[in-house]
Design a protein around this motif. Structure first.
Motif, PDB file in Angstrom:
ATOM      1  N   TYR A  54     109.997  30.524  80.914  1.00 20.24           N
ATOM      2  CA  TYR A  54     109.273  31.161  82.010  1.00 20.24           C
ATOM      3  C   TYR A  54     107.832  31.399  81.560  1.00 20.24           C
ATOM      4  O   TYR A  54     107.574  32.136  80.624  1.00 20.24           O
ATOM      5  CB  TYR A  54     109.946  32.474  82.395  1.00 20.24           C
ATOM      6  CG  TYR A  54     109.228  33.257  83.462  1.00 20.24           C
ATOM      7  CD1 TYR A  54     108.912  32.675  84.684  1.00 20.24           C
ATOM      8  CD2 TYR A  54     108.867  34.573  83.247  1.00 20.24           C
ATOM      9  CE1 TYR A  54     108.252  33.398  85.663  1.00 20.24           C
ATOM     10  CE2 TYR A  54     108.222  35.306  84.220  1.00 20.24           C
ATOM     11  CZ  TYR A  54     107.912  34.716  85.421  1.00 20.24           C
ATOM     12  OH  TYR A  54     107.262  35.423  86.404  1.00 20.24           O
ATOM     13  N   LYS A  56     105.343  32.603  83.513  1.00 22.14           N
ATOM     14  CA  LYS A  56     104.719  33.630  84.354  1.00 22.14           C
ATOM     15  C   LYS A  56     103.678  33.009  85.276  1.00 22.14           C
ATOM     16  O   LYS A  56     103.813  31.880  85.708  1.00 22.14           O
ATOM     17  CB  LYS A  56     104.118  34.745  83.500  1.00 22.14           C
ATOM     18  CG  LYS A  56     105.134  35.478  82.670  1.00 22.14           C
ATOM     19  CD  LYS A  56     104.511  36.620  81.948  1.00 22.14           C
ATOM     20  CE  LYS A  56     105.575  37.295  81.091  1.00 22.14           C
ATOM     21  NZ  LYS A  56     105.041  38.430  80.377  1.00 22.14           N
ATOM     22  N   SER A  67     103.312  30.441  89.806  1.00 25.15           N
ATOM     23  CA  SER A  67     104.133  30.767  88.648  1.00 25.15           C
ATOM     24  C   SER A  67     104.922  29.522  88.258  1.00 25.15           C
ATOM     25  O   SER A  67     105.210  28.675  89.111  1.00 25.15           O
ATOM     26  CB  SER A  67     105.091  31.910  88.965  1.00 25.15           C
ATOM     27  OG  SER A  67     104.365  33.075  89.263  1.00 25.15           O
ATOM     28  N   PHE A  69     108.022  27.611  85.520  1.00 21.65           N
ATOM     29  CA  PHE A  69     109.200  27.671  84.652  1.00 21.65           C
ATOM     30  C   PHE A  69     109.439  26.239  84.197  1.00 21.65           C
ATOM     31  O   PHE A  69     109.462  25.325  85.029  1.00 21.65           O
ATOM     32  CB  PHE A  69     110.393  28.191  85.461  1.00 21.65           C
ATOM     33  CG  PHE A  69     111.661  28.367  84.691  1.00 21.65           C
ATOM     34  CD1 PHE A  69     111.986  29.604  84.163  1.00 21.65           C
ATOM     35  CD2 PHE A  69     112.553  27.330  84.520  1.00 21.65           C
ATOM     36  CE1 PHE A  69     113.178  29.797  83.480  1.00 21.65           C
ATOM     37  CE2 PHE A  69     113.734  27.501  83.846  1.00 21.65           C
ATOM     38  CZ  PHE A  69     114.054  28.744  83.318  1.00 21.65           C
ATOM     39  N   GLU A  86     106.651  39.974  89.217  1.00 21.29           N
ATOM     40  CA  GLU A  86     107.069  39.199  88.049  1.00 21.29           C
ATOM     41  C   GLU A  86     108.582  39.198  87.862  1.00 21.29           C
ATOM     42  O   GLU A  86     109.170  38.159  87.573  1.00 21.29           O
ATOM     43  CB  GLU A  86     106.385  39.730  86.783  1.00 21.29           C
ATOM     44  CG  GLU A  86     104.899  39.513  86.755  1.00 21.29           C
ATOM     45  CD  GLU A  86     104.509  38.049  86.662  1.00 21.29           C
ATOM     46  OE1 GLU A  86     105.245  37.258  86.043  1.00 21.29           O
ATOM     47  OE2 GLU A  86     103.462  37.688  87.228  1.00 21.29           O
ATOM     48  N   LYS A  90     110.848  35.843  88.139  1.00 19.89           N
ATOM     49  CA  LYS A  90     111.630  35.423  86.971  1.00 19.89           C
ATOM     50  C   LYS A  90     113.108  35.282  87.331  1.00 19.89           C
ATOM     51  O   LYS A  90     113.768  34.323  86.924  1.00 19.89           O
ATOM     52  CB  LYS A  90     111.462  36.430  85.832  1.00 19.89           C
ATOM     53  CG  LYS A  90     112.183  36.021  84.569  1.00 19.89           C
ATOM     54  CD  LYS A  90     111.928  36.982  83.443  1.00 19.89           C
ATOM     55  CE  LYS A  90     112.614  36.502  82.182  1.00 19.89           C
ATOM     56  NZ  LYS A  90     112.358  37.401  81.052  1.00 19.89           N
ATOM     57  N   PHE A  93     113.557  32.075  89.359  1.00 22.82           N
ATOM     58  CA  PHE A  93     113.532  30.889  88.505  1.00 22.82           C
ATOM     59  C   PHE A  93     114.822  30.761  87.694  1.00 22.82           C
ATOM     60  O   PHE A  93     115.354  29.658  87.536  1.00 22.82           O
ATOM     61  CB  PHE A  93     112.343  30.935  87.553  1.00 22.82           C
ATOM     62  CG  PHE A  93     111.052  30.473  88.158  1.00 22.82           C
ATOM     63  CD1 PHE A  93     110.990  29.359  88.974  1.00 22.82           C
ATOM     64  CD2 PHE A  93     109.879  31.146  87.894  1.00 22.82           C
ATOM     65  CE1 PHE A  93     109.797  28.922  89.526  1.00 22.82           C
ATOM     66  CE2 PHE A  93     108.668  30.719  88.429  1.00 22.82           C
ATOM     67  CZ  PHE A  93     108.638  29.605  89.243  1.00 22.82           C
ATOM     68  N   THR A  94     115.334  31.853  87.193  1.00 26.76           N
ATOM     69  CA  THR A  94     116.569  31.815  86.414  1.00 26.76           C
ATOM     70  C   THR A  94     117.737  31.340  87.267  1.00 26.76           C
ATOM     71  O   THR A  94     118.517  30.479  86.846  1.00 26.76           O
ATOM     72  CB  THR A  94     116.867  33.209  85.826  1.00 26.76           C
ATOM     73  OG1 THR A  94     115.755  33.629  85.032  1.00 26.76           O
ATOM     74  CG2 THR A  94     118.117  33.181  84.963  1.00 26.76           C
ATOM     75  N   TYR A  97     117.244  27.668  88.138  1.00 25.88           N
ATOM     76  CA  TYR A  97     117.551  26.834  86.971  1.00 25.88           C
ATOM     77  C   TYR A  97     119.065  26.658  86.818  1.00 25.88           C
ATOM     78  O   TYR A  97     119.546  25.567  86.513  1.00 25.88           O
ATOM     79  CB  TYR A  97     116.941  27.457  85.713  1.00 25.88           C
ATOM     80  CG  TYR A  97     117.209  26.670  84.455  1.00 25.88           C
ATOM     81  CD1 TYR A  97     116.791  25.355  84.334  1.00 25.88           C
ATOM     82  CD2 TYR A  97     117.867  27.244  83.373  1.00 25.88           C
ATOM     83  CE1 TYR A  97     117.020  24.631  83.168  1.00 25.88           C
ATOM     84  CE2 TYR A  97     118.093  26.537  82.213  1.00 25.88           C
ATOM     85  CZ  TYR A  97     117.670  25.231  82.116  1.00 25.88           C
ATOM     86  OH  TYR A  97     117.902  24.518  80.973  1.00 25.88           O
TER      87      TYR A  97
END
Length: 129
Positions: A54, A56, A67, A69, A86, A90, A93-94, A97
């Motif tokens: 990540y 940011k 942002s 990743f 943020e 995050k 994105f997690t 993913y």
């Protein structure tokens, strides 16, 4: 949200219209891929300086933030957003993913084929959060 492959071509893209502000709606659609593509150079520079996936906020355009990743296979997840959150970015994105890895692990998925509707639905559900 755009997933960019190692050859700098978009693999997947999604818009979350209910999540973005209604002003500048017409110009944002035209500019979003340009802004994200311009931020790829920043991502490529940052990825060699950190081991974190990540990255940011990597770029800013007017009142929008980009942002990023980066996966282990060097696919780049890029998100253009107008709010600084943020922790939320995050987490998005997690979760994206995780969905991406599940897609790639499917033995019936061809990496050159169109992304299945189940993946698209999952990403759009994550974008509503």
């Amino acid at each position: 949200f755009v997933i960019v492959g190692i050859d700098d071509k978009p693999i997947y893209q999604a818009e979350f219209p209910e999540a973005r502000s209604q002003r500048r709606e017409d110009t944002l659609h035209l500019n979003q891929l340009t802004v994200i593509h311009a931020a790829l150079d920043m991502v490529d520079e940052l990825v060699w300086g950190t081991q974190a996936m990540y990255l940011k906020q990597v770029d800013r355009f007017n009142d929008f933030y980009v942002s990023a990743f980066v996966t282990a296979s060097h696919a780049r997840f890029m998100l253009l957003h107008d709010a600084r959150n943020e922790d939320g970015v995050k987490q998005f994105f997690t979760d994206a993913y995780e969905a991406y890895v599940r897609l790639l692990m499917n033995p019936f998925f061809d990496s050159g084929a169109k992304v299945p509707a189940s993946f698209d639905q999952r990403i759009r559900l994550l974008g509503k959060k």
